[in-house]
Scaffold this active site. Structure first.
Site, PDB file in Angstrom:
ATOM      1  N   ASN A   1       0.974  -1.078  -0.108  1.00 31.01           N
ATOM      2  CA  ASN A   1      -0.153   0.150  -0.090  1.00 31.01           C
ATOM      3  C   ASN A   1       1.085   1.173   0.004  1.00 31.01           C
ATOM      4  OD1 ASN A   1      -1.547   2.319   0.752  1.00 31.01           O
ATOM      5  ND2 ASN A   1      -3.116   1.092   1.570  1.00 31.01           N
TER       6      ASN A   1
ATOM      7  N   GLU B   1      -3.779   1.857  -3.091  1.00 32.05           N
ATOM      8  CA  GLU B   1      -3.760   3.271  -2.733  1.00 32.05           C
ATOM      9  C   GLU B   1      -3.050   4.090  -3.461  1.00 32.05           C
ATOM     10  OE1 GLU B   1      -5.345   5.357   1.095  1.00 32.05           O
ATOM     11  OE2 GLU B   1      -4.130   3.693   1.766  1.00 32.05           O
TER      12      GLU B   1
ATOM     13  N   ASP C   1      -3.965  -4.792   1.019  1.00 29.70           N
ATOM     14  CA  ASP C   1      -4.528  -4.305   2.271  1.00 29.70           C
ATOM     15  C   ASP C   1      -5.816  -4.725   2.541  1.00 29.70           C
ATOM     16  OD1 ASP C   1      -5.063  -2.435   4.411  1.00 29.70           O
ATOM     17  OD2 ASP C   1      -4.559  -0.725   3.440  1.00 29.70           O
TER      18      ASP C   1
ATOM     19  N   ASN D   1      -7.528  -4.330   5.529  1.00 36.29           N
ATOM     20  CA  ASN D   1      -8.002  -3.617   6.570  1.00 36.29           C
ATOM     21  C   ASN D   1      -8.638  -4.267   7.535  1.00 36.29           C
ATOM     22  OD1 ASN D   1      -7.358  -0.759   6.157  1.00 36.29           O
ATOM     23  ND2 ASN D   1      -8.327  -0.490   4.296  1.00 36.29           N
TER      24      ASN D   1
ATOM     25  N   ASP E   1      -1.849  -6.164   6.148  1.00 39.39           N
ATOM     26  CA  ASP E   1      -1.698  -6.356   4.849  1.00 39.39           C
ATOM     27  C   ASP E   1      -1.471  -7.724   4.559  1.00 39.39           C
ATOM     28  OD1 ASP E   1      -1.094  -3.604   3.484  1.00 39.39           O
ATOM     29  OD2 ASP E   1      -0.593  -3.315   5.466  1.00 39.39           O
TER      30      ASP E   1
ATOM     31  N   ASP F   1       3.002   4.752   4.834  1.00 41.57           N
ATOM     32  CA  ASP F   1       2.421   4.228   6.414  1.00 41.57           C
ATOM     33  C   ASP F   1       2.398   2.858   6.687  1.00 41.57           C
ATOM     34  OD1 ASP F   1       0.261   4.605   5.014  1.00 41.57           O
ATOM     35  OD2 ASP F   1      -0.834   5.805   6.574  1.00 41.57           O
ATOM     36  N   HIS F   2       2.458   2.159   5.336  1.00 40.00           N
ATOM     37  CA  HIS F   2       2.557   0.695   5.353  1.00 40.00           C
ATOM     38  C   HIS F   2       3.970   0.204   4.898  1.00 40.00           C
ATOM     39  CE1 HIS F   2      -1.970  -0.402   4.987  1.00 40.00           C
ATOM     40  NE2 HIS F   2      -1.940   1.275   4.673  1.00 40.00           N
TER      41      HIS F   2
END
Length: 257
Positions: free
Chosen positions: A7, A34, A147, A149, A218, A247-248
């Site tokens: 991501n 993303e 991802d 979530n 993930d 941030d991943h």
């Protein structure tokens, strides 16, 4: 063969970091989420310059997924998740690469919950399970990468209490993920790290990275035909600590050819 998922949190903002990771680790396939760009804004030539062919499914400012393959053209097999013709969000892309079916998945976050966003998340997961069942039945080596979530279990988060009210950890989210595994898919990272404590995401806020306050959302789910070829799985954690990073962190599996 290395299949990776990343991501990237904005492909234009993270392009130097993304190319850096690709050149340093050289995955055979990289599933991105993303990308946050419309189709015409996707920087395909940047990846071609380092030997990667790409397909992508973009959306302005939000969502967006892509599949990159080293030296070969990904052969697209599905664009968008079946099951809801009115769903216009760019969250699913699928292709064949070197005899393996790969899907890049960006599952809805679902916050705030309860509410329409959480309802959409659960409905999307139901559609994903239905489509995954059709792939599973074809007996093609398949990886569902992305991802999700979803924090599958308490061992997959730095603090259960801190995330207790989040959509990522609700019983309904976990149950939907568990049903996928129950259908015969193998969670590669969990299989090779059964004790947990492996994070793939650290928020930009509250010093989460510096304090290692992360969690695992993930995932790489493998069909039986691919799971028997599993050799290794891991997280390129160091890349999360670089300047202007996502941030991943990238996650990956190595499978025998």
């Amino acid at each position: 063969m290395r299949i990776a998922s990343f991501n990237i949190n904005g492909i234009k903002a993270r392009l130097p970091r993304l190319k850096e990771w690709l050149e340093e680790t050289r995955p055979t396939v990289a599933c991105l989420q993303e990308i946050k760009t419309m189709d015409e804004g996707f920087p395909a030539e940047e990846f071609e310059s380092i030997g990667y062919k790409a397909i992508w499914h973009g959306q302005k400012s939000f969502n967006g997924v892509a599949i990159l393959a080293d030296g070969v053209e990904p052969v697209e097999t599905q664009r968008g998740l079946p099951g809801d013709p009115e769903d216009e969000q760019s969250r699913y892309l699928e292709a064949d690469v070197n005899g393996v079916r790969v899907a890049s998945i960006y599952l809805p976050n679902g916050n705030p919950q309860p509410g329409p966003k959480f309802d959409y998340k659960l409905a999307w997961m139901k559609r994903l399970r239905a489509h995954a069942a059709t792939l599973w039945a074809q007996e093609i080596p398949t990886a569902l990468a992305g991802d999700y979530n979803v924090i599958p279990e308490d061992k997959d988060v730095w603090s259960v209490r801190a995330m207790a009210s989040d959509a990522l950890m609700q019983p309904e989210s976990r149950d939907a993920y568990a049903r996928l595994l129950g259908d015969g898919w193998t969670d590669a990272l969990d299989t090779l790290n059964p004790r947990g404590g492996v994070w793939t995401y650290w928020d930009y806020q509250a010093g989460a990275w510096q304090r290692d306050h992360g969690f695992r959302i993930d995932h790489l789910l493998l069909s039986p035909e691919l799971a028997v070829r599993l050799q290794a799985a891991g997280v390129d954690k160091e890349h999360r600590g670089r300047e202007k990073a996502s941030d991943h962190a990238p996650v990956w599996v190595d499978v025998r050819d």
